[in-house]
Design a protein around this motif. Structure first.
Motif, PDB file in Angstrom:
ATOM      1  N   ILE A 158       9.027  20.889  73.355  1.00 21.01           N
ATOM      2  CA  ILE A 158      10.164  21.700  72.908  1.00 21.01           C
ATOM      3  C   ILE A 158       9.778  23.179  72.879  1.00 21.01           C
ATOM      4  O   ILE A 158      10.549  24.041  73.299  1.00 21.01           O
ATOM      5  N   ARG A 159       8.550  23.474  72.414  1.00 20.25           N
ATOM      6  CA  ARG A 159       8.074  24.870  72.399  1.00 20.25           C
ATOM      7  C   ARG A 159       8.088  25.463  73.804  1.00 20.25           C
ATOM      8  O   ARG A 159       8.558  26.581  74.019  1.00 20.25           O
ATOM      9  N   ARG A 178      12.507  25.820  64.171  1.00 20.93           N
ATOM     10  CA  ARG A 178      12.750  25.025  62.976  1.00 20.93           C
ATOM     11  C   ARG A 178      13.343  23.701  63.440  1.00 20.93           C
ATOM     12  O   ARG A 178      14.426  23.672  64.009  1.00 20.93           O
ATOM     13  N   ILE A 179      12.615  22.630  63.180  1.00 16.73           N
ATOM     14  CA  ILE A 179      13.023  21.302  63.611  1.00 16.73           C
ATOM     15  C   ILE A 179      13.325  20.484  62.367  1.00 16.73           C
ATOM     16  O   ILE A 179      12.500  20.412  61.453  1.00 16.73           O
ATOM     17  N   GLY A 227      17.868  18.225  64.685  1.00 15.13           N
ATOM     18  CA  GLY A 227      18.325  19.505  65.174  1.00 15.13           C
ATOM     19  C   GLY A 227      17.176  20.468  65.374  1.00 15.13           C
ATOM     20  O   GLY A 227      16.151  20.378  64.693  1.00 15.13           O
ATOM     21  N   VAL A 228      17.344  21.368  66.320  1.00 13.89           N
ATOM     22  CA  VAL A 228      16.350  22.392  66.610  1.00 13.89           C
ATOM     23  C   VAL A 228      17.049  23.737  66.513  1.00 13.89           C
ATOM     24  O   VAL A 228      18.110  23.940  67.107  1.00 13.89           O
ATOM     25  N   ARG A 229      16.452  24.633  65.747  1.00 13.81           N
ATOM     26  CA  ARG A 229      16.956  26.005  65.626  1.00 13.81           C
ATOM     27  C   ARG A 229      15.877  26.955  66.109  1.00 13.81           C
ATOM     28  O   ARG A 229      14.703  26.766  65.828  1.00 13.81           O
ATOM     29  N   VAL A 230      16.313  27.984  66.800  1.00 14.65           N
ATOM     30  CA  VAL A 230      15.405  29.020  67.256  1.00 14.65           C
ATOM     31  C   VAL A 230      15.617  30.226  66.348  1.00 14.65           C
ATOM     32  O   VAL A 230      16.695  30.804  66.307  1.00 14.65           O
ATOM     33  N   ALA A 231      14.579  30.576  65.599  1.00 13.67           N
ATOM     34  CA  ALA A 231      14.646  31.707  64.674  1.00 13.67           C
ATOM     35  C   ALA A 231      13.689  32.794  65.153  1.00 13.67           C
ATOM     36  O   ALA A 231      12.900  32.591  66.081  1.00 13.67           O
ATOM     37  N   ALA A 232      13.743  33.929  64.496  1.00 17.07           N
ATOM     38  CA  ALA A 232      12.883  35.047  64.876  1.00 17.07           C
ATOM     39  C   ALA A 232      11.409  34.719  64.631  1.00 17.07           C
ATOM     40  O   ALA A 232      10.533  35.197  65.346  1.00 17.07           O
ATOM     41  N   ALA A 279      18.253  17.819  72.352  1.00 14.85           N
ATOM     42  CA  ALA A 279      18.272  16.715  73.313  1.00 14.85           C
ATOM     43  C   ALA A 279      16.856  16.216  73.606  1.00 14.85           C
ATOM     44  O   ALA A 279      16.617  15.005  73.664  1.00 14.85           O
ATOM     45  N   MET A 280      15.923  17.147  73.760  1.00 16.51           N
ATOM     46  CA  MET A 280      14.532  16.747  74.007  1.00 16.51           C
ATOM     47  C   MET A 280      13.961  15.999  72.807  1.00 16.51           C
ATOM     48  O   MET A 280      13.184  15.058  72.964  1.00 16.51           O
ATOM     49  N   LEU A 281      14.346  16.406  71.609  1.00 18.99           N
ATOM     50  CA  LEU A 281      13.878  15.736  70.398  1.00 18.99           C
ATOM     51  C   LEU A 281      14.389  14.307  70.342  1.00 18.99           C
ATOM     52  O   LEU A 281      13.636  13.369  70.042  1.00 18.99           O
ATOM     53  N   PHE A 282      15.670  14.104  70.647  1.00 13.38           N
ATOM     54  CA  PHE A 282      16.227  12.756  70.648  1.00 13.38           C
ATOM     55  C   PHE A 282      15.598  11.879  71.733  1.00 13.38           C
ATOM     56  O   PHE A 282      15.334  10.704  71.502  1.00 13.38           O
ATOM     57  N   VAL A 283      15.353  12.450  72.899  1.00 18.02           N
ATOM     58  CA  VAL A 283      14.736  11.673  73.973  1.00 18.02           C
ATOM     59  C   VAL A 283      13.311  11.281  73.591  1.00 18.02           C
ATOM     60  O   VAL A 283      12.879  10.154  73.822  1.00 18.02           O
ATOM     61  N   GLY A 284      12.582  12.188  72.973  1.00 15.11           N
ATOM     62  CA  GLY A 284      11.216  11.876  72.563  1.00 15.11           C
ATOM     63  C   GLY A 284      11.137  10.844  71.457  1.00 15.11           C
ATOM     64  O   GLY A 284      10.156  10.114  71.347  1.00 15.11           O
TER      65      GLY A 284
END
Length: 171
Positions: A145-146, A119-120, A110-115, A94-99
């Motif tokens: 986002i970070r 990953r954007i 899409g944003v994924r949180v990995a170990a 959502a933050m990516l789309f707003v930005g």
């Protein structure tokens, strides 16, 4: 688009095979399969004798079926999402789309949180101003986002996919 077409084709093939096997089993159970009795052999005697003398065709069929089974298992695991790194993060997306709300034609994001970090992924048309997208991402969007999703020190990998322009010329 290809992923969805591949899933539909794969499901159609699996469905057709299951339908054929189910029809065969039903016909054999009802004694209607070419008027054969329930204990009759499906292959003619000459074919059975040939297979008994030279068994390599059966080995070939067995290896082909094993290969198709492994291929179907791989397809199923990829369709279920195994092998992807991380989990989706709706807040980050959502933050990516707003930005990037000023960018026309932004297809997927899409944003994924990995170990190992964030990953954007972004998909945009060929007509989009890639330089403007990269400068917006570099200036403040990735940092926000970070901070929201993890911490300021986590690494982020941004993949920007630019779609090819489809030619609409008539021949």
């Amino acid at each position: 688009m290809r992923q969805y077409a591949g899933n539909r084709v794969g499901l159609a093939v699996v469905g057709a095979i299951l339908l054929a096997l189910g029809g065969y089993a039903w016909l054999r159970g009802q004694n209607r399969f070419f008027e054969l009795p329930p204990g009759a052999k499906v292959l003619p005697a000459a074919a059975r004798r040939t297979l008994a003398e030279e068994p390599w065709p059966l080995w070939f069929v067995a290896f082909a079926l094993l290969f198709l089974t492994l291929l179907a298992l791989r397809w199923l695991l990829l369709s279920l999402g195994w092998g992807r790194r991380g989990t989706h993060n709706g807040t980050g997306t959502a933050m990516l789309f707003v930005g990037l709300k000023g960018v026309d034609g932004l297809g997927r994001a899409g944003v994924r949180v990995a170990a190992d970090g964030l990953r954007i992924g972004l998909t945009c048309p060929a007509a989009a101003d890639v330089g403007a997208i990269v400068s917006k991402l570099d200036q403040d969007i990735v940092g926000r986002i970070r901070r929201e999703v993890r911490d300021d020190e986590c690494p982020a990998v941004v993949r920007l996919h630019v779609r090819r322009q489809v030619s609409t010329r008539s021949r």
